[in-house]
Write a protein that holds these residues in place. Structure first.
Motif, PDB file in Angstrom:
ATOM      1  N   MET A  28       0.803  -1.287   0.017  1.00 57.84           N
ATOM      2  CA  MET A  28      -0.303   0.045  -0.005  1.00 57.84           C
ATOM      3  C   MET A  28       0.740   0.998   0.131  1.00 57.84           C
ATOM      4  N   TYR A  29       2.218   1.146   0.592  1.00 58.01           N
ATOM      5  CA  TYR A  29       3.001   2.329   0.565  1.00 58.01           C
ATOM      6  C   TYR A  29       3.272   2.831  -0.980  1.00 58.01           C
ATOM      7  N   SER A  30       3.193   1.934  -1.762  1.00 57.45           N
ATOM      8  CA  SER A  30       3.647   2.037  -3.071  1.00 57.45           C
ATOM      9  C   SER A  30       2.379   2.774  -4.038  1.00 57.45           C
ATOM     10  N   LEU A  31       1.237   2.941  -3.567  1.00 56.05           N
ATOM     11  CA  LEU A  31       0.104   3.411  -4.231  1.00 56.05           C
ATOM     12  C   LEU A  31       0.192   4.794  -4.688  1.00 56.05           C
ATOM     13  N   GLN A  32       0.501   5.721  -3.614  1.00 52.57           N
ATOM     14  CA  GLN A  32       0.387   7.230  -3.665  1.00 52.57           C
ATOM     15  C   GLN A  32       1.294   7.534  -5.071  1.00 52.57           C
ATOM     16  N   PRO A  33       2.586   7.303  -5.257  1.00 46.61           N
ATOM     17  CA  PRO A  33       3.337   7.527  -6.466  1.00 46.61           C
ATOM     18  C   PRO A  33       2.706   7.414  -7.724  1.00 46.61           C
ATOM     19  N   LEU A  34       1.847   6.151  -7.725  1.00 50.62           N
ATOM     20  CA  LEU A  34       1.315   6.160  -9.019  1.00 50.62           C
ATOM     21  C   LEU A  34       0.436   7.215  -9.799  1.00 50.62           C
ATOM     22  N   TRP A  35      -0.222   7.791  -8.778  1.00 49.92           N
ATOM     23  CA  TRP A  35      -0.839   9.208  -8.995  1.00 49.92           C
ATOM     24  C   TRP A  35      -0.040  10.298  -9.805  1.00 49.92           C
ATOM     25  N   ILE A  36       1.265  10.280  -9.272  1.00 49.52           N
ATOM     26  CA  ILE A  36       2.061  11.236  -9.726  1.00 49.52           C
ATOM     27  C   ILE A  36       2.667  10.965 -11.091  1.00 49.52           C
ATOM     28  N   HIS A  37       2.828   9.348 -11.212  1.00 52.92           N
ATOM     29  CA  HIS A  37       3.240   8.782 -12.622  1.00 52.92           C
ATOM     30  C   HIS A  37       2.093   9.372 -13.562  1.00 52.92           C
ATOM     31  N   ALA A  38       0.977   8.949 -13.264  1.00 56.82           N
ATOM     32  CA  ALA A  38       0.017   9.336 -14.303  1.00 56.82           C
ATOM     33  C   ALA A  38      -0.249  10.860 -14.447  1.00 56.82           C
ATOM     34  N   ARG A  39      -0.450  11.777 -13.407  1.00 53.40           N
ATOM     35  CA  ARG A  39      -0.323  13.026 -13.499  1.00 53.40           C
ATOM     36  C   ARG A  39       0.800  13.718 -14.596  1.00 53.40           C
ATOM     37  N   GLU A  40       1.867  13.253 -14.208  1.00 53.08           N
ATOM     38  CA  GLU A  40       3.254  13.775 -14.973  1.00 53.08           C
ATOM     39  C   GLU A  40       3.496  12.934 -16.297  1.00 53.08           C
ATOM     40  N   ARG A  41       2.727  11.885 -16.460  1.00 51.18           N
ATOM     41  CA  ARG A  41       2.696  11.118 -17.850  1.00 51.18           C
ATOM     42  C   ARG A  41       4.315  10.432 -18.056  1.00 51.18           C
ATOM     43  N   LEU A  42       4.794   9.832 -16.720  1.00 53.79           N
ATOM     44  CA  LEU A  42       5.994   9.337 -16.666  1.00 53.79           C
ATOM     45  C   LEU A  42       5.950   8.186 -17.364  1.00 53.79           C
TER      46      LEU A  42
END
Length: 102
Positions: A1-15
């Protein structure tokens, strides 16, 4: 569950990031620690505290809710196929690699 939050940043920044989650459904290391203190046959309550089930996390649905494509791999071959797919396209991708309970 600690890995979940960065996924939103990956999507937002289209990484172009591939995240692989090793989906382990229990704290196997803690079972070993129980054995180390002499508990050979833990009861249902103890086993329940070591479980990462009930409910199972849906590691493919969670990232999709944040705009990250995801896939599930139950074998090494399936994981290899998903890695190739993830690398062939732009944007973030999450792979849930199923690891059997130890």
């Amino acid at each position: 569950m600690y890995s979940l939050q960065p996924l939103w940043i990956h999507a937002r920044e289209r990484l172009d990031v591939v995240t692989i989650i090793l989906s382990i459904r229990s704290y196997a290391i803690l079972r070993g620690e129980l054995r180390n203190v002499g508990v050979e046959e833990p009861g249902n309550t103890a086993l329940g505290m070591l479980s990462l089930r009930d409910p199972d996390l849906d590691w493919c649905a969670l990232p999709r809710g944040m705009g990250v494509e995801a896939g599930h791999a139950a074998t090494a071959e399936a994981c290899d196929t998903l890695v190739a797919h993830a690398m062939s396209r732009p944007g973030p991708f999450l792979i849930e690699a199923d690891i059997a309970d130890a």
